[in-house]
Enzyme design. Sequence first.
Site, PDB file in Angstrom:
ATOM      1  N   TYR A 150       0.847  -1.197   0.000  1.00  0.00           N
ATOM      2  CA  TYR A 150       0.000   0.000   0.000  1.00  0.00           C
ATOM      3  C   TYR A 150       0.881   1.246   0.000  1.00  0.00           C
ATOM      4  O   TYR A 150       2.039   1.218   0.415  1.00  0.00           O
ATOM      5  CB  TYR A 150      -0.934   0.011   1.213  1.00  0.00           C
ATOM      6  CG  TYR A 150      -0.261   0.472   2.489  1.00  0.00           C
ATOM      7  CD1 TYR A 150      -0.225   1.819   2.814  1.00  0.00           C
ATOM      8  CD2 TYR A 150       0.348  -0.429   3.358  1.00  0.00           C
ATOM      9  CE1 TYR A 150       0.416   2.269   3.970  1.00  0.00           C
ATOM     10  CE2 TYR A 150       0.985   0.005   4.505  1.00  0.00           C
ATOM     11  CZ  TYR A 150       1.013   1.348   4.814  1.00  0.00           C
ATOM     12  OH  TYR A 150       1.649   1.789   5.946  1.00  0.00           O
TER      13      TYR A 150
ATOM     14  N   ASN B  70       1.987  -7.756   5.904  1.00  0.00           N
ATOM     15  CA  ASN B  70       3.321  -7.158   5.864  1.00  0.00           C
ATOM     16  C   ASN B  70       3.699  -6.473   7.174  1.00  0.00           C
ATOM     17  O   ASN B  70       4.809  -5.941   7.287  1.00  0.00           O
ATOM     18  CB  ASN B  70       3.445  -6.180   4.694  1.00  0.00           C
ATOM     19  CG  ASN B  70       3.988  -6.857   3.444  1.00  0.00           C
ATOM     20  OD1 ASN B  70       4.250  -8.062   3.446  1.00  0.00           O
ATOM     21  ND2 ASN B  70       4.175  -6.099   2.377  1.00  0.00           N
ATOM     22  N   TYR B  71       2.780  -6.474   8.142  1.00  0.00           N
ATOM     23  CA  TYR B  71       3.133  -6.097   9.512  1.00  0.00           C
ATOM     24  C   TYR B  71       3.056  -7.366  10.359  1.00  0.00           C
ATOM     25  O   TYR B  71       2.225  -7.498  11.249  1.00  0.00           O
ATOM     26  CB  TYR B  71       2.166  -5.040  10.072  1.00  0.00           C
ATOM     27  CG  TYR B  71       2.202  -3.700   9.379  1.00  0.00           C
ATOM     28  CD1 TYR B  71       3.303  -3.312   8.632  1.00  0.00           C
ATOM     29  CD2 TYR B  71       1.129  -2.823   9.477  1.00  0.00           C
ATOM     30  CE1 TYR B  71       3.336  -2.078   7.996  1.00  0.00           C
ATOM     31  CE2 TYR B  71       1.158  -1.577   8.840  1.00  0.00           C
ATOM     32  CZ  TYR B  71       2.258  -1.217   8.103  1.00  0.00           C
ATOM     33  OH  TYR B  71       2.293   0.006   7.467  1.00  0.00           O
ATOM     34  N   ARG B  72       3.904  -8.318  10.026  1.00  0.00           N
ATOM     35  CA  ARG B  72       3.895  -9.614  10.708  1.00  0.00           C
ATOM     36  C   ARG B  72       3.835  -9.441  12.222  1.00  0.00           C
ATOM     37  O   ARG B  72       4.520  -8.591  12.787  1.00  0.00           O
ATOM     38  CB  ARG B  72       5.149 -10.403  10.360  1.00  0.00           C
ATOM     39  CG  ARG B  72       5.213 -10.885   8.929  1.00  0.00           C
ATOM     40  CD  ARG B  72       4.467 -12.168   8.730  1.00  0.00           C
ATOM     41  NE  ARG B  72       4.607 -12.648   7.351  1.00  0.00           N
ATOM     42  CZ  ARG B  72       3.853 -13.583   6.806  1.00  0.00           C
ATOM     43  NH1 ARG B  72       2.884 -14.140   7.515  1.00  0.00           N
ATOM     44  NH2 ARG B  72       4.044 -13.966   5.568  1.00  0.00           N
TER      45      ARG B  72
END
Length: 545
Positions: free
Chosen positions: A188, A473-475
Amino acid sequence: MASSPSAHLAILIFLITISLTKSASIEENFVQCLSFYSDKAAPFYATIYTPNNASFNNILNSSAQNLRYLVPSAPKPEFIFTPLTDSHVQVAVTCSKKLGIHLRVRSGGHDYEGLSYVSEIETPFIIIDLAKLRDINIDIENNAAWIQAGATIGEVYYRIHEKSDVHGYPAGLCTSLGVGGHITGGAYGSMMRKYGLGADNVLDARIVDANGNILDRKSMGEDLFWAIRGGGGGSFGILLWWKIKLVPVPKIVTVFTVTKSLEQDATKIAHRWQEVAPNINENLFMRVIIQPATTVANKTQRTITTSYNAQFLGDADKLLQVMKESFPELGLTKQDCMETSWIKSVLYIAGFPNDTPPEILLQGKSTFKNYFKAKSDFVRESIPETGLQGLWQRLLEEDSPLMIWNPYGGMMNNFSESDSPFPHRNGTLYKIQYLSLWQEGDKNASKHVDWIRKLYNYMTPYVSKFPREAYVNYRDLDLGMNKKNSTSYLEATSWGNMYFKDNFNRLVKIKTKVDPENVFRHEQSIPPLPVSTMQLKNKKSKNWE
């Protein structure tokens, strides 16, 4: 085409040789395997770094962003392999598979839980670092570009700008993101409300599969092509190249940052933003950066500041008209606005000083290296002012917290949840990123991790439900993780549904088809179905009968 008897003999000799060198190190066996399979025209000998090598720590630390995973107690790889060609990546997959060596793959090192360069569940392991694979080929005439996985998104932006001042690409705000992993999670950015995600603007790809083959969109098929555009990295293969679609940008782009503290009606303005930002003109991306600061009147007291950080695809006059009609509460003025080019707006949103030359993007270096823990949420209904006041109170209890609200709406509403694995589409008002940062290493880590977990619990009533959504993607390993040498479908649903919603089951089916032996795995990789593993074992046993 059938393999020749001589080829079978050569492979048999190689396997016998490897079996006779069990006392040799993992590195020695890997090098021997690379020598056997490599294209002699593309030597690899200068691209392996062991802990005994003077450059090892520099290579390991080079792109790693979360310092929590670089402390001495964190597991370290047996070695780091930095391929120079696509064929090196193929051979590395083949050899790690034949030798039973667990591998991790790193393109940009931004993985929040360090999964691209640390293995908490399986040792020994190696890192395949794609940092030397960073070619970018821009094709303005066809509005496209082929970009290699080790390039940063900032390098991509610069190379587009080099060829045209009216083309761009709608991807990340942080310019040091490696495009290999970035786009696999969705990607994003500040043009998502106009053009969608980076993953929505991918035309083709090249990937090394679990058998060491290089596949493009045609040869991999639409299922796998779907999976790699939002299904997260490290599950389906190693991305080598993306072919991206370039999008039009105006010659004049306007940016601004307006900050409001609690003493300046921050709560009321933030509450109003929730209703405005997802529905405002799609050319405007206006995020909110929230953190404590000292008050102007008393430097010993802290308040909460909310900074409205924005990019508008157009000139200042048009922006002021949009804001006057939709968000007069912010009080934006002409003096707050800066008209610039698209490439300069990229630098502005990334936090670089206004006089920074675009060439800095070619350095590909992260400006954000901290010890931190992060979490994410998606909001579908406005949080009431009382909820915001409780949130501010909790932020003031932590040393160095940070929250970022990213608005959705616009083009994001035009995609269905199943168009790609990234499901956070229509009905999402905004995404929250929570961070707690600290500098003193790991000695007080538990204090900060406990704080962010409590904050996450506090937010439960105000965010998405059934499932509570999270951004892949923000593990966040708090959501669940695979066990050592094992990926359980039932256990993986706990976090898989949060990242992918109903798309998780399709991702599992694709994983089962393309990587039934689970070559590509990590703490939150997509699991293959166990039935296929059983079938595979049966097939192997029959081959030996």
